[in-house]
Scaffold this motif. Structure first.
Motif, PDB file in Angstrom:
ATOM      1  N   GLN A  53       8.259  17.263  -4.202  1.00 43.48           N
ATOM      2  CA  GLN A  53       8.173  16.427  -3.005  1.00 43.48           C
ATOM      3  C   GLN A  53       8.621  17.208  -1.768  1.00 43.48           C
ATOM      4  N   ARG A  54       9.624  18.054  -1.931  1.00 44.29           N
ATOM      5  CA  ARG A  54      10.076  18.861  -0.794  1.00 44.29           C
ATOM      6  C   ARG A  54       8.990  19.825  -0.365  1.00 44.29           C
ATOM      7  N   PHE A  55       8.284  20.367  -1.354  1.00 48.31           N
ATOM      8  CA  PHE A  55       7.166  21.243  -1.009  1.00 48.31           C
ATOM      9  C   PHE A  55       6.123  20.466  -0.211  1.00 48.31           C
ATOM     10  N   ARG A  56       5.811  19.256  -0.681  1.00 48.26           N
ATOM     11  CA  ARG A  56       4.753  18.460  -0.057  1.00 48.26           C
ATOM     12  C   ARG A  56       5.117  18.039   1.358  1.00 48.26           C
ATOM     13  N   PHE A  57       6.400  17.832   1.587  1.00 48.50           N
ATOM     14  CA  PHE A  57       6.815  17.373   2.909  1.00 48.50           C
ATOM     15  C   PHE A  57       7.254  18.528   3.807  1.00 48.50           C
TER      16      PHE A  57
ATOM     17  N   ALA B 263       0.833  -1.204   0.000  1.00 50.78           N
ATOM     18  CA  ALA B 263       0.000   0.000   0.000  1.00 50.78           C
ATOM     19  C   ALA B 263       0.868   1.254   0.000  1.00 50.78           C
ATOM     20  N   ILE B 264       1.945   1.195   0.793  1.00 49.91           N
ATOM     21  CA  ILE B 264       2.854   2.348   0.824  1.00 49.91           C
ATOM     22  C   ILE B 264       3.511   2.535  -0.536  1.00 49.91           C
ATOM     23  N   LEU B 265       3.965   1.418  -1.113  1.00 50.01           N
ATOM     24  CA  LEU B 265       4.625   1.511  -2.409  1.00 50.01           C
ATOM     25  C   LEU B 265       3.658   1.980  -3.491  1.00 50.01           C
ATOM     26  N   LEU B 266       2.422   1.457  -3.429  1.00 48.82           N
ATOM     27  CA  LEU B 266       1.429   1.920  -4.394  1.00 48.82           C
ATOM     28  C   LEU B 266       1.165   3.411  -4.220  1.00 48.82           C
ATOM     29  N   GLY B 267       1.133   3.829  -2.945  1.00 47.94           N
ATOM     30  CA  GLY B 267       0.962   5.240  -2.686  1.00 47.94           C
ATOM     31  C   GLY B 267       2.118   6.054  -3.252  1.00 47.94           C
ATOM     32  N   ILE B 268       3.334   5.487  -3.063  1.00 50.16           N
ATOM     33  CA  ILE B 268       4.506   6.188  -3.595  1.00 50.16           C
ATOM     34  C   ILE B 268       4.459   6.230  -5.112  1.00 50.16           C
ATOM     35  N   VAL B 269       4.095   5.087  -5.723  1.00 49.98           N
ATOM     36  CA  VAL B 269       4.003   5.047  -7.183  1.00 49.98           C
ATOM     37  C   VAL B 269       2.931   6.003  -7.677  1.00 49.98           C
ATOM     38  N   SER B 270       1.777   5.947  -6.990  1.00 46.21           N
ATOM     39  CA  SER B 270       0.705   6.858  -7.372  1.00 46.21           C
ATOM     40  C   SER B 270       1.137   8.302  -7.191  1.00 46.21           C
ATOM     41  N   TYR B 271       1.818   8.509  -6.088  1.00 47.73           N
ATOM     42  CA  TYR B 271       2.333   9.835  -5.775  1.00 47.73           C
ATOM     43  C   TYR B 271       3.302  10.295  -6.856  1.00 47.73           C
ATOM     44  N   ALA B 272       4.221   9.364  -7.242  1.00 47.27           N
ATOM     45  CA  ALA B 272       5.197   9.705  -8.269  1.00 47.27           C
ATOM     46  C   ALA B 272       4.523   9.927  -9.618  1.00 47.27           C
TER      47      ALA B 272
END
Length: 937
Positions: free
Chosen positions: A680-684, A650-659
């Motif tokens: 990503q820096r903005f988001r975090f 789920a985390i990886l899918l989130g990361i992939v989706s995120y990417a």
């Protein structure tokens, strides 16, 4: 003393105990009257050493061996003489050279008192008051071998199929009599010392450890249990060990916990009393290396004339099944006891020959291997032995085997480990008699011989299971695979599993179906009521109890063995192709199961966060086909690993989706790929905001515009671009200014924030030639720069705007009146312009802060990019330079200051000025922001 007669060719050896001496004298007289010479030992052979050699020499001169058996049975010297006589009977290949043996039962002695080998011979009841039976005298005179022809088996199959022989089957165990005697001779004294004078220690000439080695299917277990043990229990080892009373410990198999198995074997072997066993269980704790020896010696004090024989069957389980720490402990216990000269413990172990190289895993036993262990290799049974296997049990049951005997022997001639195949074929032939008491040759040939009968019968059993249980054939094969320890070199071995696990595997979680499959494979009617006797149906697995736990095991390794390869083929074919092929096709299962067990144990032993790291996150699919019991540690490890894997996926899918969303985002806004990481820096939570001067730039006055008269005189019409004529300007209030131009990163953060607030009208500016990031943002018009300054004021809780033209030049000079903040000459590498000596000259903008700061800590006030101000453009200073026009509807041109990377050095002087339409954008026009400076009209 020896009593010899003139005709030695007719000499008869009489073996008797001292209690039967009178009967011996009467027998001798009767034999002499019949014309026979008698050899009657009166202590000459038994006195001193080398008695075995003297006895063999005496028997070599005899043509018959007569054994008197009285009420005391066969003990000590008589038993020793019987063993030598049996060897003299069995050794010759020619029946005419064999020594006939004639047991004579005195008084109330019964045939059951005879050792197994002697039961083959016809026994004669006789009392000294009566004459010898004529047929006995006639047989002795003619050197005839009288075999007991009495049918003692009724309505019972005399063959055991694939089952191993036990002590209870000694009367049916044939074909290995010579090997039994040879193996027995390996234990104890090897120098023919008088048994009554033995010191009973251990060493190079007195062996307390016998290892029976052989190939799979050679019958090692049967040799020990059905051949050797019954004779040992009747005193057959007295002549070589000095002990005629034996307590048998076992047989045991090492299993996963060999120490626990050893403890159970000791306790059960020492006593039959339940209460005493409980007491021994509390007393015998095999924790220290000398614990085994101490336990035997403590019990031995109550029975000084008794020896203890430990039987360890399938010794290879120590290498394939046992846990390493427990194997090490077991190794230490045995080695210590075998080296203790005061410990009367003997050991018989059986091991497959292809595992002999593993003894390096038993360092203590390996150390005494050559000095204390006598090894006996059990070779493939001979054709003569197989003939006995076929014909002798048939004689006991009154079976006619003439149609099958020759065919079976021919088929078995080139088969390594043929014995279990022969036993199985005979069992199946008995079960399918087409005529009473006769085994059918036609049926044997119809089923394809010894190998074909095993395969055909096993296949039929699978079909019956499949008709009884849904997907029963697959369930049975899964269970049989689970009972196989797979080896890369094809040296597959059996491995026991608990009954509960077997039921789960066979039923794939359905306990009812699993039990039914096990019942059919084991020939049991109800596995909740285990029957340990021999069954009349084909059995492929066995059920037994060990340490209070029920276990399931393959009945014989023949089921998982390959046939001998033919010279013209490299493919191996199993004796039972269905199972062999299933194992080959799933040979990775056992490796995966071992891997799962290892990972599960490591996880179980982990603590805290280590349990999380010890989970398996990848490759779990290979474990899905293993049918793991729900209540096992492996099941819990697998379940937690799956949960962790699901979270990770789920985390990886989130990361992939995120990417993916990030890629789509930069493509949608026509941004370069490196903007993904900026996003990503903005988001975090990395707010990219301009840095203001540490201290406010102080209020004050300065001479604004070009100060060099000579330079001014040369400008002509360009005077307006250098503030000629100049003027004195008062800066009434201090202010803060961003130390560099606003960068792309800072401006992109602003645009991103606007989009988050659904203000999509604010666009990302086009990328400059040098890229984005920490390059000064360009392609931003005056309106956009003003909007940015307003937003920045909200972020910093200050009043922020663009600087006026006067504020900008005041800050740029940094308290100087020279042409440049550093002096009157452009110098080298002080700024970025066309001719300033930097690496970016006339190419692109430099990263902000690439050059030294001025007196107010400001970078890049000269060159790099033009900067917006909020003042209206006038050709000459008229006060507009000190005012800020924030009217976004006003289209008057606004002032630009500072010069750029594409201008000559003259255009980066502090006095240089330019103008641009407020809605215009250019690749060399940027801005910086002023905060908290009061504006006065």
């Amino acid at each position: 003393m020896l009593q010899e007669k003139p005709n030695p060719s007719k000499q008869v050896f009489i073996s008797y105990s001292r209690t039967n001496r009178d009967a011996c004298l009467a027998l001798r007289m009767a034999l002499e009257q019949a014309g026979l010479n008698v050899f009657q030992d009166e202590d000459a052979i038994r006195a001193g050493d080398r008695w075995v050699t003297r006895l063999e020499q005496a028997l070599q001169q005899c043509t018959a061996f007569v054994l008197l058996v009285g009420r005391d049975g066969i003990q000590r010297w008589v038993g020793a003489e019987v063993q030598v006589a049996l060897s003299r009977h069995l050794s010759p290949h020619d029946d005419a050279q064999r020594l006939p043996i004639f047991p004579i039962l005195l008084d109330a002695a019964q045939p059951d008192a005879l050792p197994p080998f002697l039961k083959l011979f016809q026994a004669e009841h006789w009392t000294p008051q009566n004459p010898l039976p004529d047929d006995l005298v006639s047989a002795i005179l003619s050197h005839s071998i009288r075999i007991d022809s009495q049918h003692i088996l009724e309505d019972r199959c005399p063959y055991l199929g694939l089952s191993a022989f036990t002590r209870n089957d000694a009367g049916l165990f044939f074909g290995r009599r010579q090997e039994i005697l040879e193996a027995l001779s390996c234990l104890g004294d090897q120098q023919e010392t008088n048994p009554e004078a033995l010191n009973k220690s251990g060493g190079s000439v007195y062996h307390r450890w016998l290892q029976v080695e052989g190939n799979s299917g050679s019958g090692k277990s049967s040799l020990v249990q059905a051949g050797m043990l019954p004779m040992i229990e009747q005193g057959a080892l007295w002549g070589r060990t000095g002990y005629d009373h034996w307590r048998v410990l076992g047989p045991m198999m090492p299993g996963k916990n060999p120490v626990k198995s050893l403890q159970e074997a000791i306790i059960n072997g020492l006593t039959d009393a339940p209460l005493e066993r409980i007491e021994l269980a509390n007393t015998i704790q095999l924790e220290k290396p000398d614990a085994l020896a101490s336990a035997i010696k403590a019990y031995h004090t109550a029975s000084a004339q008794t020896a203890y024989l430990l039987i360890v069957d399938q010794f290879e389980e120590l290498f394939t099944f046992s846990e390493a720490p427990l194997r090490k402990q077991f190794d230490s216990l045995l080695a210590n006891a075998l080296q203790d000269t005061n410990c009367p413990l003997f050991l018989i172990s059986t091991v497959r020959a292809d595992f002999l190289d593993r003894f390096e895993y038993l360092p203590n036993l390996q150390t005494i291997y050559n000095s204390h262990c006598r090894r006996y290799f059990l070779s493939t049974i001979s054709i003569k032995g197989l003939q006995e296997v076929i014909e002798q049990p048939a004689r006991l049951a009154g079976l006619d085997v003439q149609e099958v005997s020759a065919a079976i022997l021919k088929d078995a001639e080139n088969e390594i480990g043929a014995l279990p195949l022969v036993e199985n074929a005979l069992t199946l032939l008995y079960q399918h008699q087409q005529q009473p008491n006769k085994l059918s040759g036609d049926y044997y040939r119809q089923l394809g011989g010894i190998a074909g009968m095993l395969s055909e019968a096993a296949d039929r059993l699978l079909e019956r299971i499949d008709r009884t249980v849904p997907k029963g054939k697959l369930a049975a094969l899964e269970l049989l695979l689970r009972l196989t320890r797979i080896n890369d070199q094809g040296r597959h071995t059996r491995q026991r599993i608990k009954l509960d696990e077997a039921s789960f595997v066979a039923g794939n979680g359905d306990d009812v179906s699993g039990k039914r499959v096990i019942e059919m494979l084991s020939g049991q009617r109800d596995i909740d009521k285990l029957e340990t006797g021999h069954q009349s149906v084909l059995r492929l697995i066995t059920l037994n109890t060990e340490q209070g736990q029920h276990y399931v095991d393959l009945i014989h390794e023949t089921l998982i063995r390959a046939q001998s390869k033919e010279e013209n083929t490299t493919k191996r074919t199993g004796y039972w192709p269905a199972l062999f092929d299933y194992i080959e096709n799933n040979r990775d299962r056992d490796i995966y199961r071992q891997q799962l067990a290892f990972e599960s144990k490591r996880w179980q032993q982990s603590k805290g966060i280590g349990r999380l790291w010890s989970l398996s996150y990848w490759g779990l699919n290979k474990y899905r086909a293993l049918r793991i019991p729900h209540d096992s540690i492996e099941s819990r490890f697998f379940a937690w690993s799956r949960r962790a894997q699901a979270v990770l996926i789920a985390i990886l899918l989130g990361i992939v989706s995120y990417a993916a969303e990030s890629v789509y985002w930069i493509q949608q806004h026509d941004l370069p790929p490196d903007m993904i990481w900026t996003l990503q820096r903005f988001r975090f939570g990395d707010p990219a905001l301009p840095v203001l001067t540490d201290r406010p730039i102080p209020a004050g006055s300065f001479n604004m515009g070009e100060q060099d008269d000579e330079f001014s005189a040369s400008l002509g019409e360009l005077e307006k671009h250098f503030g000629v004529p100049g003027k004195t300007v008062q800066i009434a209030q201090p202010f803060y200014l961003s130390i560099t131009e606003v960068t792309y990163k800072q401006y992109d953060y602003y645009v991103w924030q606007q989009h988050r607030q659904d203000n999509s009208q604010v666009a990302f500016p086009n990328t400059a030639k040098g890229g984005r990031g920490n390059r000064p943002v360009v392609n931003v018009n005056w309106l956009e720069a003003t909007a940015y300054a307003d937003w920045l004021g909200e972020q910093k809780h200050m009043q922020c705007r663009l600087p006026t033209e006067a504020e900008w030049e005041y800050a740029a000079r940094g308290g100087t009146q020279t042409a440049y903040p550093w002096g009157d000459e452009p110098g080298n590498n002080n700024a970025n312009c066309a001719g300033c000596g930097s690496q970016w000259d006339n190419k692109e903008s430099a990263p902000v802060g690439s050059f030294a700061a001025n007196g107010y800590g400001l970078h890049d006030m000269s060159g790099n990019v033009w900067e917006w101000t909020c003042s209206n453009w006038r050709d000459q200073f008229d006060g507009s330079e000190q005012q800020c026009n924030d009217d976004t509807a006003d289209t008057q041109s606004r002032v630009l200051r500072g010069g750029s990377w594409g201008g000559n050095p003259e255009y980066v002087r502090s006095s240089s000025r330019n103008y641009f339409h407020p809605g215009g954008r250019d690749g060399n026009v940027g801005f910086r922001v002023l905060c908290s400076s009061p504006i006065h009209d």
